[in-house]
Design a protein around this motif. Structure first.
Motif, mmCIF file in Angstrom:
data_model
loop_
_atom_site.group_PDB
_atom_site.id
_atom_site.type_symbol
_atom_site.label_atom_id
_atom_site.label_comp_id
_atom_site.label_asym_id
_atom_site.label_seq_id
_atom_site.Cartn_x
_atom_site.Cartn_y
_atom_site.Cartn_z
ATOM 1 N N HIS A 1 -2.599 8.777 -6.859
ATOM 2 C CA HIS A 1 -3.170 7.972 -5.783
ATOM 3 C C HIS A 1 -4.679 8.251 -5.674
ATOM 4 C CE1 HIS A 1 -2.723 6.775 -1.225
ATOM 5 N NE2 HIS A 1 -3.678 6.097 -1.831
ATOM 6 N N ALA B 1 0.869 -1.188 0.000
ATOM 7 C CA ALA B 1 0.000 0.000 0.000
ATOM 8 C C ALA B 1 0.906 1.239 0.000
ATOM 9 C CB ALA B 1 -0.909 -0.018 1.228
ATOM 10 N N CYS B 2 0.287 2.413 0.049
ATOM 11 C CA CYS B 2 1.068 3.654 0.016
ATOM 12 C C CYS B 2 2.024 3.771 1.204
ATOM 13 C CB CYS B 2 0.133 4.859 -0.056
ATOM 14 S SG CYS B 2 -1.182 4.835 1.175
ATOM 15 N N GLU C 1 -0.578 10.731 7.072
ATOM 16 C CA GLU C 1 -0.416 11.345 5.743
ATOM 17 C C GLU C 1 1.000 11.088 5.213
ATOM 18 O OE1 GLU C 1 -3.238 12.232 4.337
ATOM 19 O OE2 GLU C 1 -4.173 11.925 6.275
ATOM 20 N N GLY C 2 1.048 10.137 4.298
ATOM 21 C CA GLY C 2 2.322 9.668 3.748
ATOM 22 C C GLY C 2 3.279 10.774 3.325
ATOM 23 N N PRO C 3 2.833 11.760 2.513
ATOM 24 C CA PRO C 3 3.768 12.784 2.043
ATOM 25 C C PRO C 3 4.383 13.615 3.174
ATOM 26 C CG PRO C 3 1.824 12.744 0.639
ATOM 27 C CD PRO C 3 1.536 11.843 1.818
ATOM 28 N N LYS D 1 -9.497 -3.637 9.913
ATOM 29 C CA LYS D 1 -8.801 -2.726 10.850
ATOM 30 C C LYS D 1 -8.126 -3.482 11.997
ATOM 31 C CE LYS D 1 -10.558 0.411 8.211
ATOM 32 N NZ LYS D 1 -9.775 0.849 7.057
ATOM 33 N N GLY E 1 -8.268 5.327 10.220
ATOM 34 C CA GLY E 1 -8.405 3.935 9.789
ATOM 35 C C GLY E 1 -7.598 3.584 8.553
ATOM 36 N N TYR E 2 -6.782 4.504 8.067
ATOM 37 C CA TYR E 2 -5.957 4.150 6.906
ATOM 38 C C TYR E 2 -4.472 4.283 7.215
ATOM 39 C CZ TYR E 2 -6.375 9.269 5.761
ATOM 40 O OH TYR E 2 -6.376 10.645 5.786
ATOM 41 N N VAL E 3 -3.708 3.476 6.465
ATOM 42 C CA VAL E 3 -2.244 3.519 6.576
ATOM 43 C C VAL E 3 -1.718 4.505 5.536
ATOM 44 C CG1 VAL E 3 -2.045 1.164 7.437
ATOM 45 C CG2 VAL E 3 -2.007 1.534 4.963
ATOM 46 N N PRO E 4 -0.517 5.069 5.742
ATOM 47 C CA PRO E 4 0.400 4.818 6.840
ATOM 48 C C PRO E 4 0.045 5.650 8.073
ATOM 49 C CG PRO E 4 1.375 6.408 5.326
ATOM 50 C CD PRO E 4 0.071 5.997 4.736
ATOM 51 N N THR F 1 -6.517 -3.507 6.178
ATOM 52 C CA THR F 1 -7.231 -2.240 5.934
ATOM 53 C C THR F 1 -8.746 -2.453 5.833
ATOM 54 O OG1 THR F 1 -6.690 -2.472 3.591
ATOM 55 C CG2 THR F 1 -5.330 -0.958 4.882
HETATM 56 N N1 LIG Z 1 -4.326 10.691 2.658
HETATM 57 C C1 LIG Z 1 -3.694 9.442 3.043
HETATM 58 C C2 LIG Z 1 -4.335 8.315 2.244
HETATM 59 C C3 LIG Z 1 -3.840 6.972 2.707
HETATM 60 C C4 LIG Z 1 -4.539 5.808 1.999
HETATM 61 O O1 LIG Z 1 -5.249 5.988 1.002
HETATM 62 N N2 LIG Z 1 -4.300 4.610 2.526
HETATM 63 C C5 LIG Z 1 -4.913 3.411 1.970
HETATM 64 C C6 LIG Z 1 -3.858 2.419 1.509
HETATM 65 S S1 LIG Z 1 -2.896 3.077 0.175
HETATM 66 C C7 LIG Z 1 -5.739 2.732 3.058
HETATM 67 O O2 LIG Z 1 -5.243 2.462 4.137
HETATM 68 N N3 LIG Z 1 -7.030 2.503 2.781
HETATM 69 C C8 LIG Z 1 -7.948 1.885 3.691
HETATM 70 C C9 LIG Z 1 -9.086 2.784 4.064
HETATM 71 O O3 LIG Z 1 -9.181 3.922 3.558
HETATM 72 O O4 LIG Z 1 -9.929 2.363 4.855
HETATM 73 C C10 LIG Z 1 -2.186 9.507 2.836
HETATM 74 O O5 LIG Z 1 -1.753 10.151 1.873
HETATM 75 O O6 LIG Z 1 -1.440 8.947 3.639
#
Ligand SMILES: N[C@@H](CCC(=O)N[C@@H](CS)C(=O)NCC(=O)O)C(=O)O
Length: 202
Positions: free
Chosen positions: A106, A9-10, A65-67, A35, A50-53, A32
Protein backbone atom coordinates in the motif's frame (compact mmCIF):
# COMPACT_ATOMS: atom_id res chain seq x y z
CA UNK A 1 -21.18 1.10 13.62
CA UNK A 2 -20.50 3.40 10.69
CA UNK A 3 -17.77 2.75 8.15
CA UNK A 4 -16.45 5.76 6.30
CA UNK A 5 -15.22 4.43 2.97
CA UNK A 6 -14.25 5.27 -0.58
CA UNK A 7 -15.17 2.75 -3.29
CA UNK A 8 -12.44 0.14 -3.85
CA UNK A 9 -10.03 2.00 -1.55
CA UNK A 10 -8.27 0.29 1.35
CA UNK A 11 -11.48 0.80 3.35
CA UNK A 12 -12.89 -2.15 1.41
CA UNK A 13 -11.03 -4.52 3.72
CA UNK A 14 -12.90 -3.47 6.91
CA UNK A 15 -16.05 -3.53 4.77
CA UNK A 16 -15.32 -7.17 3.84
CA UNK A 17 -14.71 -8.01 7.52
CA UNK A 18 -17.98 -6.36 8.59
CA UNK A 19 -19.81 -8.32 5.89
CA UNK A 20 -18.13 -11.58 6.94
CA UNK A 21 -18.98 -11.05 10.60
CA UNK A 22 -22.60 -10.29 9.81
CA UNK A 23 -22.54 -7.30 12.13
CA UNK A 24 -24.90 -4.37 11.42
CA UNK A 25 -23.14 -1.42 9.79
CA UNK A 26 -23.89 1.80 7.98
CA UNK A 27 -21.75 2.97 5.08
CA UNK A 28 -20.83 6.61 4.61
CA UNK A 29 -19.09 7.37 1.33
CA UNK A 30 -16.23 9.86 1.42
CA UNK A 31 -14.88 11.78 -1.55
CA UNK A 32 -11.18 11.51 -0.68
CA UNK A 33 -10.35 14.60 -2.78
CA UNK A 34 -13.00 17.07 -1.55
CA UNK A 35 -13.53 15.37 1.87
CA UNK A 36 -17.28 15.70 1.33
CA UNK A 37 -19.38 12.83 2.63
CA UNK A 38 -22.50 11.16 1.23
CA UNK A 39 -24.44 12.45 4.26
CA UNK A 40 -23.49 16.03 3.33
CA UNK A 41 -20.91 16.49 6.08
CA UNK A 42 -17.20 17.29 6.00
CA UNK A 43 -15.05 14.22 6.65
CA UNK A 44 -12.45 16.30 8.50
CA UNK A 45 -15.05 16.70 11.26
CA UNK A 46 -15.04 12.90 11.62
CA UNK A 47 -11.31 12.32 11.25
CA UNK A 48 -8.72 15.09 11.04
CA UNK A 49 -6.52 12.62 9.13
CA UNK A 50 -8.89 13.00 6.17
CA UNK A 51 -8.34 9.48 4.90
CA UNK A 52 -10.45 6.34 4.90
CA UNK A 53 -11.13 3.96 6.52
CA UNK A 54 -12.60 5.39 9.68
CA UNK A 55 -14.90 3.35 11.86
CA UNK A 56 -17.38 5.08 14.13
CA UNK A 57 -18.22 2.89 17.11
CA UNK A 58 -21.68 2.90 18.63
CA UNK A 59 -20.36 5.08 21.50
CA UNK A 60 -19.18 7.69 18.97
CA UNK A 61 -15.47 6.88 19.20
CA UNK A 62 -13.58 7.00 15.91
CA UNK A 63 -11.10 4.29 15.08
CA UNK A 64 -8.69 4.69 12.16
CA UNK A 65 -5.93 2.62 10.48
CA UNK A 66 -7.24 -0.28 8.44
CA UNK A 67 -5.02 -3.04 9.90
CA UNK A 68 -6.16 -2.09 13.42
CA UNK A 69 -9.83 -1.69 12.50
CA UNK A 70 -10.02 -5.19 11.01
CA UNK A 71 -8.52 -6.76 14.14
CA UNK A 72 -10.82 -4.74 16.40
CA UNK A 73 -13.79 -6.02 14.37
CA UNK A 74 -12.57 -9.64 14.31
CA UNK A 75 -12.17 -9.59 18.10
CA UNK A 76 -15.74 -8.33 18.57
CA UNK A 77 -16.95 -11.74 17.43
CA UNK A 78 -14.23 -14.31 18.12
CA UNK A 79 -16.68 -17.17 17.57
CA UNK A 80 -16.82 -16.21 13.88
CA UNK A 81 -13.14 -17.19 13.74
CA UNK A 82 -12.20 -14.87 10.90
CA UNK A 83 -8.79 -14.12 12.42
CA UNK A 84 -6.41 -16.22 14.54
CA UNK A 85 -6.87 -15.68 18.27
CA UNK A 86 -4.94 -12.91 20.00
CA UNK A 87 -1.84 -14.23 21.71
CA UNK A 88 -1.20 -16.98 19.15
CA UNK A 89 1.74 -17.09 16.77
CA UNK A 90 -0.73 -17.26 13.88
CA UNK A 91 -2.15 -13.90 14.98
CA UNK A 92 1.36 -12.46 14.95
CA UNK A 93 1.86 -13.89 11.45
CA UNK A 94 -1.37 -12.22 10.32
CA UNK A 95 -0.15 -8.94 11.83
CA UNK A 96 3.16 -9.41 10.04
CA UNK A 97 1.27 -9.65 6.73
CA UNK A 98 -1.04 -6.74 7.52
CA UNK A 99 2.00 -4.60 8.25
CA UNK A 100 3.84 -5.80 5.15
CA UNK A 101 0.85 -5.09 2.92
CA UNK A 102 0.32 -1.70 4.58
CA UNK A 103 3.88 -0.46 4.46
CA UNK A 104 5.47 -2.26 1.52
CA UNK A 105 2.53 -2.68 -0.90
CA UNK A 106 0.00 0.00 0.00
CA UNK A 107 2.88 2.34 0.87
CA UNK A 108 4.36 1.85 -2.61
CA UNK A 109 1.01 2.07 -4.41
CA UNK A 110 -0.05 5.32 -2.68
CA UNK A 111 2.39 7.59 -4.59
CA UNK A 112 1.26 6.04 -7.91
CA UNK A 113 -2.20 7.55 -7.34
CA UNK A 114 -0.72 11.00 -6.72
CA UNK A 115 -1.15 13.19 -9.82
CA UNK A 116 1.58 15.58 -8.63
CA UNK A 117 4.19 12.83 -8.31
CA UNK A 118 6.87 13.11 -11.03
CA UNK A 119 6.92 10.18 -13.50
CA UNK A 120 10.47 9.14 -12.58
CA UNK A 121 9.55 8.92 -8.89
CA UNK A 122 6.44 6.90 -9.79
CA UNK A 123 8.70 4.51 -11.71
CA UNK A 124 10.77 3.92 -8.54
CA UNK A 125 7.66 3.15 -6.49
CA UNK A 126 6.24 0.95 -9.26
CA UNK A 127 9.44 -1.13 -9.29
CA UNK A 128 9.36 -1.39 -5.50
CA UNK A 129 5.71 -2.48 -5.59
CA UNK A 130 6.46 -5.18 -8.18
CA UNK A 131 9.43 -6.37 -6.13
CA UNK A 132 7.40 -6.56 -2.91
CA UNK A 133 4.50 -8.41 -4.56
CA UNK A 134 7.05 -10.88 -5.92
CA UNK A 135 7.87 -12.10 -2.38
CA UNK A 136 4.26 -13.25 -1.99
CA UNK A 137 4.23 -15.53 -5.06
CA UNK A 138 6.23 -18.42 -3.48
CA UNK A 139 4.02 -18.23 -0.38
CA UNK A 140 0.81 -18.59 -2.39
CA UNK A 141 2.36 -21.34 -4.51
CA UNK A 142 2.39 -23.43 -1.33
CA UNK A 143 -0.91 -22.40 0.28
CA UNK A 144 -4.25 -20.85 -0.68
CA UNK A 145 -4.13 -18.01 1.88
CA UNK A 146 -1.44 -16.05 3.68
CA UNK A 147 -2.01 -17.49 7.16
CA UNK A 148 -3.31 -20.71 8.61
CA UNK A 149 -4.89 -22.20 5.51
CA UNK A 150 -7.98 -20.00 5.61
CA UNK A 151 -9.04 -16.50 4.57
CA UNK A 152 -8.14 -13.79 7.10
CA UNK A 153 -8.24 -9.97 6.98
CA UNK A 154 -4.64 -10.06 5.70
CA UNK A 155 -5.93 -11.76 2.54
CA UNK A 156 -8.71 -9.19 2.22
CA UNK A 157 -6.16 -6.38 2.37
CA UNK A 158 -3.93 -8.07 -0.21
CA UNK A 159 -6.92 -8.62 -2.51
CA UNK A 160 -7.90 -4.93 -2.31
CA UNK A 161 -4.36 -3.69 -3.04
CA UNK A 162 -3.96 -6.16 -5.94
CA UNK A 163 -7.17 -4.70 -7.38
CA UNK A 164 -5.31 -1.42 -7.93
CA UNK A 165 -2.63 -2.94 -10.18
CA UNK A 166 -4.72 -2.38 -13.31
CA UNK A 167 -4.41 1.38 -12.75
CA UNK A 168 -0.61 1.11 -12.82
CA UNK A 169 -0.38 -1.14 -15.87
CA UNK A 170 0.90 -4.06 -13.82
CA UNK A 171 -0.39 -7.44 -14.97
CA UNK A 172 -1.16 -9.71 -12.02
CA UNK A 173 -0.87 -12.73 -14.35
CA UNK A 174 2.93 -12.46 -14.17
CA UNK A 175 2.45 -14.14 -10.76
CA UNK A 176 0.29 -17.23 -11.49
CA UNK A 177 -0.30 -18.19 -7.84
CA UNK A 178 -1.27 -14.62 -6.95
CA UNK A 179 -3.61 -14.46 -9.97
CA UNK A 180 -5.30 -17.66 -8.74
CA UNK A 181 -5.54 -16.13 -5.25
CA UNK A 182 -7.37 -13.11 -6.69
CA UNK A 183 -9.87 -15.40 -8.44
CA UNK A 184 -10.33 -17.43 -5.24
CA UNK A 185 -10.93 -14.42 -3.00
CA UNK A 186 -13.28 -12.77 -5.51
CA UNK A 187 -15.65 -15.73 -5.05
CA UNK A 188 -16.00 -15.29 -1.27
CA UNK A 189 -19.58 -14.10 -0.55
CA UNK A 190 -18.51 -11.34 1.88
CA UNK A 191 -16.07 -10.01 -0.72
CA UNK A 192 -18.76 -10.02 -3.38
CA UNK A 193 -21.17 -8.27 -0.98
CA UNK A 194 -18.66 -5.52 -0.19
CA UNK A 195 -17.84 -4.94 -3.87
CA UNK A 196 -21.52 -4.83 -4.80
CA UNK A 197 -22.42 -2.44 -1.97
CA UNK A 198 -19.58 -0.08 -2.90
CA UNK A 199 -20.39 -0.20 -6.62
CA UNK A 200 -24.11 0.37 -6.02
CA UNK A 201 -23.70 3.04 -3.34
CA UNK A 202 -25.73 6.14 -4.05
N1 LIG B 1 -2.56 4.53 7.27
C1 LIG B 1 -3.90 4.47 6.72
C2 LIG B 1 -3.83 4.87 5.25
C3 LIG B 1 -5.20 4.98 4.65
C4 LIG B 1 -5.17 5.48 3.20
O1 LIG B 1 -4.12 5.55 2.56
N2 LIG B 1 -6.36 5.82 2.70
C5 LIG B 1 -6.49 6.33 1.35
C6 LIG B 1 -7.39 5.44 0.51
S1 LIG B 1 -6.70 3.82 0.30
C7 LIG B 1 -7.13 7.71 1.40
O2 LIG B 1 -8.18 7.89 1.99
N3 LIG B 1 -6.45 8.71 0.81
C8 LIG B 1 -6.90 10.07 0.78
C9 LIG B 1 -5.96 11.01 1.48
O3 LIG B 1 -4.90 10.58 1.97
O4 LIG B 1 -6.26 12.20 1.53
C10 LIG B 1 -4.51 3.09 6.91
O5 LIG B 1 -3.77 2.10 6.84
O6 LIG B 1 -5.71 2.98 7.15
Amino acid sequence: MKLYFAPHACSMNPHIVLAELGLPYELIKVDTKTKKMSNGGDFYDVSPKGYVPALELDNGEILTEGPVIVQYLADLKPEADIAPKNGTMERVRMQEWLHYIGTELHGSAGPLFNPTMPAEVKEIFKKKLINRIGFIEPVLEKQDYLVGGKFTPADGYLFVVLGWLKYFDIDVKQWPAIARFVERVAKIPAVQKAIQEEDNFK
